[in-house]
Motif scaffolding. Structure first.
Motif, short mmCIF file in Angstrom:
data_model
loop_
_atom_site.label_atom_id
_atom_site.label_comp_id
_atom_site.label_asym_id
_atom_site.label_seq_id
_atom_site.Cartn_x
_atom_site.Cartn_y
_atom_site.Cartn_z
N SER A 1 0.78 -1.31 -0.12
CA SER A 1 0.09 -0.06 -0.07
C SER A 1 0.77 1.37 -0.04
O SER A 1 1.69 1.34 0.79
N GLU B 1 -4.79 -1.65 9.18
CA GLU B 1 -4.66 -1.23 7.77
C GLU B 1 -3.45 -0.35 7.41
O GLU B 1 -2.95 -0.35 6.45
N GLU B 2 -2.81 0.46 8.35
CA GLU B 2 -2.00 1.48 8.20
C GLU B 2 -0.43 0.73 8.23
O GLU B 2 0.40 1.47 7.86
N ALA C 1 0.34 3.41 3.46
CA ALA C 1 0.86 2.83 4.55
C ALA C 1 1.81 3.77 5.41
O ALA C 1 2.52 4.35 4.72
N ARG D 1 6.01 0.32 8.02
CA ARG D 1 6.07 -1.04 7.39
C ARG D 1 6.58 -2.12 8.33
O ARG D 1 7.51 -1.57 9.24
N GLU E 1 1.98 -2.09 6.79
CA GLU E 1 2.17 -3.03 5.53
C GLU E 1 3.06 -4.12 5.93
O GLU E 1 4.24 -3.95 6.47
#
Length: 260
Positions: A23, A52-53, A26, A29, A55
């Motif tokens: 994404s 969701e934020e 994001a 990570r 990755e």
């Protein structure tokens, strides 16, 4: 660099990194290092728990998954150099290095190397089921064990099902990967220098017969920042159970905390 050809493809991270939910939006990570014998897919079970934020970026070493045709890495210096190069394109935003079991050895050493090379450092280091560097001793190298003893030991750790031992083809394939991976991990030498200046979280099993609570708690000496130890109701192999704990830690970090 090792002689396996160029490693950085057009996609960020190239074939070294699996990104099952890539994404551009994001905020953070998670770069995850699997245990001996495993590939990036080992972390797929964590996806549903992650915010969701965040990755998920899982390291894929040569000789397995979509890199099955490539020669296995057996020189830890070359492997770490290749990995560091592959990670650099991923460091354009906040990131966390996550090591599961023996993957913690690589995650920790790469955190030190990124710092020493002047690159962006991780916002946090999350490790599991492994003793602190000061207590690390390789008195009984697994990569030198006879075939059956090596495979029996890995089954005992919880990282492989017994059915593999009954399939000669699978057993031969796994032995080759395991022996190469253990050769890398057991010969790897941690770089010297001061403790890291990032928060460190360690996840382990309350019933781990191989790594004591004290050995995991000793990671506190490897950071000048916050340290947290999470003990789960599990044994040595905590990968599946750790997903929720790591997700909560990452969520807290995204909210501005330190993962405690």
């Amino acid at each position: 660099m090792s002689g396996t050809g160029p490693h950085i493809g057009g996609a960020v991270g190239g074939r070294w990194i699996a990104r099952p939910r890539a994404s551009a939006e994001a905020r953070l990570r998670m770069i995850c290092f699997p245990h001996v014998g495993a590939g990036g897919a080992a972390f797929n079970g964590w996806l549903s728990a992650l915010p969701e934020e965040a990755e998920l970026c899982a390291v894929r070493l040569p000789g397995r998954e979509n890199r099955i045709a490539e020669p296995l890495s057996e020189d830890w210096r070359l492997l770490l150099a290749d990995l560091q190069e592959a990670l650099l394109p991923l460091l354009d935003r906040p990131f966390v290095l996550v090591g599961h079991c023996s993957g913690s050895v690589m995650a920790y050493e790469l955190a030190r190397r990124l710092r020493d090379a002047g690159h962006r450092e991780p916002d946090m280091l999350v490790l599991s089921s492994t003793e602190a560097p000061a207590l690390r001793r390789i008195d009984d190298p697994l990569h030198l064990l006879p075939t059956r003893e090596l495979l029996d030991r890995v089954v005992e750790f919880g990282g492989m099902v017994k059915e593999v031992l009954d399939d000669p083809d699978l057993m031969a394939m796994f032995e080759r990967i395991l022996r190469a991976d253990y050769r890398v991990i057991e010969r790897l030498e941690y770089s010297a220098g001061p403790p890291l200046d990032i928060p460190v979280t360690v996840v382990g099993g309350r019933h781990d017969p191989f790594v004591s609570h004290q050995a995991m708690a000793a990671w506190a000496a490897e950071t000048t920042r916050e340290f947290c130890l999470h003990l789960l109701d599990a044994g040595h192999y905590v990968l599946n159970d750790a997903g929720r704990t790591v997700a909560d830690t990452v969520r807290h970090l995204l909210e501005g905390g330190t993962g405690q």
